[in-house]
Scaffold this motif. Structure first.
Motif, mmCIF file in Angstrom:
data_model
loop_
_atom_site.group_PDB
_atom_site.id
_atom_site.type_symbol
_atom_site.label_atom_id
_atom_site.label_comp_id
_atom_site.label_asym_id
_atom_site.label_seq_id
_atom_site.Cartn_x
_atom_site.Cartn_y
_atom_site.Cartn_z
ATOM 1 N N LEU A 192 0.908 -1.138 -0.058
ATOM 2 C CA LEU A 192 -0.058 -0.091 -0.024
ATOM 3 C C LEU A 192 1.005 1.045 0.065
ATOM 4 O O LEU A 192 0.565 2.165 -0.550
ATOM 5 C CB LEU A 192 -0.910 -0.074 1.159
ATOM 6 N N ARG A 193 1.966 1.189 0.862
ATOM 7 C CA ARG A 193 2.880 2.418 0.703
ATOM 8 C C ARG A 193 3.428 2.795 -0.609
ATOM 9 O O ARG A 193 3.423 3.577 -1.127
ATOM 10 C CB ARG A 193 3.999 2.253 1.815
ATOM 11 N N VAL A 194 3.876 1.743 -1.218
ATOM 12 C CA VAL A 194 4.366 1.750 -2.600
ATOM 13 C C VAL A 194 3.444 2.369 -3.334
ATOM 14 O O VAL A 194 3.542 3.293 -4.248
ATOM 15 C CB VAL A 194 4.815 0.556 -3.134
ATOM 16 N N ALA A 195 1.835 1.860 -3.304
ATOM 17 C CA ALA A 195 0.854 2.414 -4.290
ATOM 18 C C ALA A 195 0.654 3.752 -4.023
ATOM 19 O O ALA A 195 0.345 4.542 -4.804
ATOM 20 C CB ALA A 195 -0.344 1.413 -4.219
ATOM 21 N N VAL A 196 0.671 4.079 -2.893
ATOM 22 C CA VAL A 196 0.331 5.184 -2.368
ATOM 23 C C VAL A 196 1.131 6.225 -2.877
ATOM 24 O O VAL A 196 0.942 7.414 -3.222
ATOM 25 C CB VAL A 196 0.118 5.313 -0.854
ATOM 26 N N ALA A 197 2.501 5.880 -2.717
ATOM 27 C CA ALA A 197 3.767 6.749 -3.289
ATOM 28 C C ALA A 197 3.447 7.122 -4.675
ATOM 29 O O ALA A 197 3.650 8.265 -5.325
ATOM 30 C CB ALA A 197 4.865 6.305 -2.638
ATOM 31 N N ARG A 198 3.438 6.086 -5.479
ATOM 32 C CA ARG A 198 3.297 6.212 -6.876
ATOM 33 C C ARG A 198 1.853 7.033 -7.305
ATOM 34 O O ARG A 198 2.141 8.032 -8.294
ATOM 35 C CB ARG A 198 3.166 4.796 -7.547
ATOM 36 N N ALA A 199 0.798 6.843 -6.675
ATOM 37 C CA ALA A 199 -0.146 7.727 -7.066
ATOM 38 C C ALA A 199 -0.360 8.867 -6.505
ATOM 39 O O ALA A 199 -0.645 9.682 -7.153
ATOM 40 C CB ALA A 199 -1.577 6.869 -6.052
ATOM 41 N N TRP A 200 0.276 9.239 -5.371
ATOM 42 C CA TRP A 200 0.538 10.696 -5.031
ATOM 43 C C TRP A 200 1.387 11.309 -5.984
ATOM 44 O O TRP A 200 1.137 12.576 -6.511
ATOM 45 C CB TRP A 200 1.378 10.728 -3.589
ATOM 46 N N LEU A 201 2.523 10.698 -6.494
ATOM 47 C CA LEU A 201 3.282 11.235 -7.464
ATOM 48 C C LEU A 201 2.865 11.547 -8.625
ATOM 49 O O LEU A 201 2.907 12.467 -9.505
ATOM 50 C CB LEU A 201 4.546 10.505 -7.517
ATOM 51 N N GLU A 202 1.680 10.522 -9.149
ATOM 52 C CA GLU A 202 1.039 10.822 -10.364
ATOM 53 C C GLU A 202 0.412 11.704 -10.442
ATOM 54 O O GLU A 202 -0.009 12.485 -11.229
ATOM 55 C CB GLU A 202 0.304 9.397 -10.699
ATOM 56 N N THR A 203 -0.389 11.928 -9.144
ATOM 57 C CA THR A 203 -1.370 13.024 -9.029
ATOM 58 C C THR A 203 -0.626 14.557 -9.073
ATOM 59 O O THR A 203 -0.986 15.502 -9.782
ATOM 60 C CB THR A 203 -2.162 12.929 -7.744
ATOM 61 N N TRP A 204 0.592 14.599 -8.410
ATOM 62 C CA TRP A 204 1.232 15.676 -8.513
ATOM 63 C C TRP A 204 1.486 16.178 -9.890
ATOM 64 O O TRP A 204 1.733 17.089 -10.326
ATOM 65 C CB TRP A 204 2.458 15.534 -7.479
ATOM 66 N N ALA A 205 2.314 14.970 -10.668
ATOM 67 C CA ALA A 205 2.782 15.090 -12.184
ATOM 68 C C ALA A 205 1.645 15.736 -12.650
ATOM 69 O O ALA A 205 1.767 16.713 -13.498
ATOM 70 C CB ALA A 205 3.439 13.811 -12.549
ATOM 71 N N LEU A 206 0.543 15.228 -13.025
ATOM 72 C CA LEU A 206 -0.778 15.685 -13.771
ATOM 73 C C LEU A 206 -1.122 17.082 -13.276
ATOM 74 O O LEU A 206 -1.410 17.885 -14.151
ATOM 75 C CB LEU A 206 -1.457 14.628 -13.400
ATOM 76 N N THR A 207 -1.223 17.234 -12.100
ATOM 77 C CA THR A 207 -1.521 18.384 -11.564
ATOM 78 C C THR A 207 -0.772 19.532 -11.934
ATOM 79 O O THR A 207 -0.935 20.755 -12.454
ATOM 80 C CB THR A 207 -1.591 18.686 -9.982
ATOM 81 N N ARG B 76 12.380 5.519 -6.743
ATOM 82 C CA ARG B 76 12.991 5.603 -5.546
ATOM 83 C C ARG B 76 12.237 5.414 -4.405
ATOM 84 O O ARG B 76 12.759 4.938 -3.662
ATOM 85 C CB ARG B 76 13.850 7.143 -5.735
ATOM 86 N N ALA B 77 11.132 5.941 -4.497
ATOM 87 C CA ALA B 77 10.058 5.708 -3.282
ATOM 88 C C ALA B 77 9.957 4.080 -3.022
ATOM 89 O O ALA B 77 10.028 3.436 -2.014
ATOM 90 C CB ALA B 77 8.824 6.303 -3.426
ATOM 91 N N HIS B 78 9.696 3.493 -4.386
ATOM 92 C CA HIS B 78 9.588 2.008 -4.380
ATOM 93 C C HIS B 78 10.578 1.270 -3.674
ATOM 94 O O HIS B 78 10.606 0.420 -2.739
ATOM 95 C CB HIS B 78 9.202 1.335 -5.883
ATOM 96 N N ALA B 79 11.932 1.827 -4.159
ATOM 97 C CA ALA B 79 13.350 1.324 -3.657
ATOM 98 C C ALA B 79 13.538 1.626 -2.144
ATOM 99 O O ALA B 79 13.855 0.608 -1.421
ATOM 100 C CB ALA B 79 14.192 1.859 -4.558
ATOM 101 N N ARG B 80 12.947 2.695 -1.770
ATOM 102 C CA ARG B 80 12.997 3.009 -0.358
ATOM 103 C C ARG B 80 12.139 1.793 0.672
ATOM 104 O O ARG B 80 12.564 1.376 1.624
ATOM 105 C CB ARG B 80 12.699 4.366 0.087
ATOM 106 N N GLU B 81 11.079 1.630 0.299
ATOM 107 C CA GLU B 81 10.152 0.942 1.009
ATOM 108 C C GLU B 81 10.803 -0.518 0.876
ATOM 109 O O GLU B 81 10.417 -1.234 1.910
ATOM 110 C CB GLU B 81 8.684 0.836 0.227
ATOM 111 N N LEU B 82 11.077 -1.032 -0.097
ATOM 112 C CA LEU B 82 11.871 -2.211 -0.080
ATOM 113 C C LEU B 82 12.835 -2.423 0.809
ATOM 114 O O LEU B 82 12.965 -3.268 1.499
ATOM 115 C CB LEU B 82 12.190 -2.709 -1.554
ATOM 116 N N ASN B 83 13.781 -1.357 0.704
ATOM 117 C CA ASN B 83 14.939 -1.508 1.577
ATOM 118 C C ASN B 83 14.621 -1.457 2.789
ATOM 119 O O ASN B 83 15.103 -1.808 3.882
ATOM 120 C CB ASN B 83 15.763 -0.336 1.135
#
Length: 398
Positions: A114-129, A382-389
């Motif tokens: 969920l943290r990975v999905a939220v990070a990607r969704a937040w960044l996608e929303t930010w990029a489109l905005t 990088r957010a995905h990699a941070r969560e995995l680490n």
């Protein structure tokens, strides 16, 4: 009607979320909380589990005896307790422990996913905005250009073809802006669903800083929570097979009996019984659990392959997004912005046509949007990699 429709996203939106606030909310999302509560319930059940595998049986037999015309009370009391001596108690506890491990890995996996999905969704929303805002600026400049060309056409400085081209470019910029705005709202909706929010989510900076986020180590796939959960489930099914066999194993029954027989006799005795596993030894039940364990092992092998592929893709994504970001920000965007500025000066001095100016401005807009998206993609990797680490740093214990 149009004004109401354009205000609808603002009316439905919640207060803007920062990246850190979204990640904090992810830890309290309904599915994550439910998984943690399920794990706690299994832990509580394990702590309360008794070492006894059968309940005592207390039997009372009251009666009356009629003798020589006299009625006198009599009766007997029997207490019986069964003991399984085939290892049922330890097998039951072992099954409960594996179920607890699986539940804990399930909770950890849900949280990380969920943290990975939220990070990607937040960044996608930010990029489109941000992309929508960038194109909105271009739309405003295009409208201003239309007004200038209208005046030039009126004074015979430019043709009606130029005016139509400028209007088309302004409409193109507006359509692009509206498309990005709609995508940003949809992305905010996906973020809301991930976080369990009833309103459409909007986002605001600052961007997270993941500079120097290292790629996960090669053997990280072995620590995938989904794999650990499946391993615990396989062991749990095998433990259930042992439990099923133990239920049909050797049992010991101890019985204590006492009573009163009218008129004055009292008695007591002790009985011992043994259940011998000669015929029904639970082979069918144990076989079912072994079959389920084999199926889970197949899922485990498939999941292990998928984890290794996902890890390889993440490592590639880190390298690829870094290359794209460096190219777009270091080369494409500066060159496109410079070309647009120079071409505008040439157009104002009459050294190029309007079509040439619009072509360069399209390249500049595409470069600005591409740069925003490239930055978001890099940060998402990088957010995905941070969560995995972070997952790996927790160790091998659920």
């Amino acid at each position: 009607m149009l004004a109401v429709w354009t205000l609808l996203p603002a009316l439905l939106a919640t207060a803007p979320l920062t990246f850190d606030a979204a990640m904090v909310r992810a830890d309290s999302a309904p599915d994550v909380v439910a998984a943690v509560q399920a794990s706690a319930a299994r832990r509580d059940a394990l702590d309360r589990m008794s070492s006894m595998t059968a309940n005592p049986l207390l039997q009372a037999q009251p009666g009356l005896r009629v003798e020589n015309g006299a009625t006198r009370p009599e009766g007997q009391l029997t207490l019986q307790q069964s003991f399984n001596v085939a290892g049922l108690a330890s097998a039951r506890r072992g099954t409960a422990e594996k179920d607890l491990d699986a539940a804990r890995w399930e909770a950890r996996g849900r949280r990380r996913d969920l943290r990975v999905a939220v990070a990607r969704a937040w960044l996608e929303t930010w990029a489109l905005t941000e992309a929508s805002r960038a194109v909105l600026e271009e739309e405003a400049m295009a409208k201003e250009l239309v007004l200038r060309i209208q005046k030039a056409v009126a004074s015979d400085g430019l043709t009606r073809v130029d005016l139509a081209s400028a209007r088309a470019f302004a409409a193109e910029a507006r359509a692009f802006h509206l498309d990005l705005e709609g995508q940003a709202i949809e992305a905010g909706g996906r973020l809301s669903m991930l976080l369990g929010l009833a309103e459409l989510a909007t986002v605001e900076g600052p961007l997270p800083g993941f500079d120097g986020a290292a790629a996960p180590v090669v053997d990280a796939a072995a620590q995938w929570p989904a794999l650990k959960r499946l391993e615990a489930q396989v062991q749990g099914e095998r433990s259930r097979g042992v439990e099923a066999s133990a239920q049909y194993g050797t049992g010991l029954q101890v019985q204590a009996q006492g009573g009163h027989e009218a008129p004055t006799q009292w008695f007591a005795n002790v009985a011992l019984g043994v259940t011998l596993p000669l015929f029904d030894v639970g082979r069918r039940e144990a076989g079912e659990h072994e079959a389920q364990a084999r199926l889970l092992e197949g899922e485990l092998d498939k999941a292990a392959t998928g984890a290794r592929v996902a890890l390889a893709l993440l490592r590639h994504e880190l390298e690829h997004t870094e290359d794209v970001f460096a190219t777009v920000h270091g080369q494409q965007l500066p060159a496109a912005v410079e070309a647009a500025g120079l071409q505008l000066k040439r157009f104002q001095s009459g050294e190029c046509t309007l079509q040439e100016l619009l072509l360069v401005r399209r390249l500049a807009v595409a470069a600005r949007v591409g740069a925003i998206r490239a930055q978001a993609a890099l940060l998402a990797a990088r957010a995905h990699a941070r969560e995995l680490n972070a997952e790996l740093s927790q160790g091998d214990q659920p």
